[in-house]
Design a protein around this motif. Structure first.
Motif, PDB file in Angstrom:
ATOM      1  N   SER A   1       4.348   3.347  -4.926  1.00  0.00           N
ATOM      2  CA  SER A   1       3.755   4.159  -5.996  1.00  0.00           C
ATOM      3  C   SER A   1       3.284   3.248  -7.126  1.00  0.00           C
ATOM      4  O   SER A   1       3.637   2.066  -7.173  1.00  0.00           O
ATOM      5  CB  SER A   1       4.800   5.139  -6.532  1.00  0.00           C
ATOM      6  N   THR A   2       2.552   3.809  -8.051  1.00  0.00           N
ATOM      7  CA  THR A   2       2.090   3.049  -9.216  1.00  0.00           C
ATOM      8  C   THR A   2       3.279   2.508 -10.006  1.00  0.00           C
ATOM      9  O   THR A   2       3.276   1.349 -10.428  1.00  0.00           O
ATOM     10  CB  THR A   2       1.214   3.938 -10.123  1.00  0.00           C
ATOM     11  N   GLU A   3       4.305   3.324 -10.171  1.00  0.00           N
ATOM     12  CA  GLU A   3       5.503   2.892 -10.902  1.00  0.00           C
ATOM     13  C   GLU A   3       6.179   1.708 -10.211  1.00  0.00           C
ATOM     14  O   GLU A   3       6.635   0.774 -10.864  1.00  0.00           O
ATOM     15  CB  GLU A   3       6.498   4.055 -11.044  1.00  0.00           C
ATOM     16  N   GLN A   4       6.241   1.754  -8.889  1.00  0.00           N
ATOM     17  CA  GLN A   4       6.855   0.668  -8.136  1.00  0.00           C
ATOM     18  C   GLN A   4       6.024  -0.609  -8.223  1.00  0.00           C
ATOM     19  O   GLN A   4       6.570  -1.708  -8.362  1.00  0.00           O
ATOM     20  CB  GLN A   4       7.056   1.078  -6.679  1.00  0.00           C
ATOM     21  N   LEU A   5       4.715  -0.470  -8.154  1.00  0.00           N
ATOM     22  CA  LEU A   5       3.840  -1.638  -8.291  1.00  0.00           C
ATOM     23  C   LEU A   5       4.005  -2.276  -9.670  1.00  0.00           C
ATOM     24  O   LEU A   5       4.012  -3.503  -9.804  1.00  0.00           O
ATOM     25  CB  LEU A   5       2.385  -1.250  -8.042  1.00  0.00           C
ATOM     26  N   LEU A   6       4.160  -1.438 -10.694  1.00  0.00           N
ATOM     27  CA  LEU A   6       4.362  -1.968 -12.043  1.00  0.00           C
ATOM     28  C   LEU A   6       5.700  -2.693 -12.170  1.00  0.00           C
ATOM     29  O   LEU A   6       5.793  -3.695 -12.891  1.00  0.00           O
ATOM     30  CB  LEU A   6       4.265  -0.847 -13.076  1.00  0.00           C
TER      31      LEU A   6
ATOM     32  N   ARG B   1       0.812  -1.229   0.000  1.00  0.00           N
ATOM     33  CA  ARG B   1       0.000   0.000   0.000  1.00  0.00           C
ATOM     34  C   ARG B   1       0.840   1.271   0.000  1.00  0.00           C
ATOM     35  O   ARG B   1       0.359   2.339  -0.337  1.00  0.00           O
ATOM     36  CB  ARG B   1      -0.963  -0.004   1.177  1.00  0.00           C
TER      37      ARG B   1
ATOM     38  N   ARG C   1       4.788  -6.036 -10.909  1.00  0.00           N
ATOM     39  CA  ARG C   1       3.754  -6.783 -11.638  1.00  0.00           C
ATOM     40  C   ARG C   1       4.142  -7.195 -13.051  1.00  0.00           C
ATOM     41  O   ARG C   1       3.832  -8.303 -13.494  1.00  0.00           O
ATOM     42  CB  ARG C   1       2.459  -5.958 -11.686  1.00  0.00           C
TER      43      ARG C   1
ATOM     44  N   HIS D   1      -4.179  -2.637  -5.818  1.00  0.00           N
ATOM     45  CA  HIS D   1      -3.638  -1.293  -5.672  1.00  0.00           C
ATOM     46  C   HIS D   1      -3.423  -0.600  -7.023  1.00  0.00           C
ATOM     47  O   HIS D   1      -3.521   0.624  -7.108  1.00  0.00           O
ATOM     48  CB  HIS D   1      -2.325  -1.309  -4.883  1.00  0.00           C
ATOM     49  N   LEU D   2      -3.169  -1.363  -8.046  1.00  0.00           N
ATOM     50  CA  LEU D   2      -2.984  -0.787  -9.381  1.00  0.00           C
ATOM     51  C   LEU D   2      -4.311  -0.359 -10.015  1.00  0.00           C
ATOM     52  O   LEU D   2      -4.371   0.650 -10.713  1.00  0.00           O
ATOM     53  CB  LEU D   2      -2.288  -1.788 -10.314  1.00  0.00           C
ATOM     54  N   PHE D   3      -5.347  -1.143  -9.801  1.00  0.00           N
ATOM     55  CA  PHE D   3      -6.591  -0.943 -10.554  1.00  0.00           C
ATOM     56  C   PHE D   3      -7.766  -0.459  -9.728  1.00  0.00           C
ATOM     57  O   PHE D   3      -8.897  -0.547 -10.168  1.00  0.00           O
ATOM     58  CB  PHE D   3      -6.951  -2.227 -11.286  1.00  0.00           C
TER      59      PHE D   3
ATOM     60  N   ASP E   1      -2.461  -6.065  -7.865  1.00  0.00           N
ATOM     61  CA  ASP E   1      -3.495  -5.699  -8.828  1.00  0.00           C
ATOM     62  C   ASP E   1      -4.542  -4.786  -8.213  1.00  0.00           C
ATOM     63  O   ASP E   1      -5.005  -3.823  -8.845  1.00  0.00           O
ATOM     64  CB  ASP E   1      -4.148  -6.945  -9.412  1.00  0.00           C
TER      65      ASP E   1
END
Length: 90
Positions: free
Chosen positions: A53-58, A50, A61, A87-89, A85
């Motif tokens: 960041s989005t970049e880190q999650l990507l 949580r 993933r 947290h990304l979506f 997923d």
């Protein structure tokens, strides 16, 4: 020096409470693969997703897009990816 996407600043409040900080950094940098990690490490880091960041999650993933298993021995990994997923979506 420009900070790397995989860096989680130690001064960040969340970084001080993150149990899986080191594991997540190694995963984002590509030092380890999710499929080769210990279930305990994966489970411990799941709640820390949580803070990423989005970049880190990507970074986590994308290399696991084709990781699909129903094996009972991979429940922590599957749950970890479902949380990424979420947290990304959402």
């Amino acid at each position: 020096r420009e900070p790397e996407i995989a860096d989680i600043p130690k001064t960040h409040e969340a970084a001080r409470t993150m149990l899986g900080r080191t594991f997540l950094i190694r995963l984002m940098r590509g030092d380890v693969e999710l499929k080769g990690c210990m279930e305990n490490d994966v489970a411990a880091a799941q709640s820390d997703l949580r803070y990423l960041s989005t970049e880190q999650l990507l970074l986590i993933r994308v290399p696991t897009l084709y990781f699909q298993t129903e094996a009972g021995s991979h429940t922590a990994r599957t749950s970890f990816l479902e949380t990424v997923d979420k947290h990304l979506f959402s």
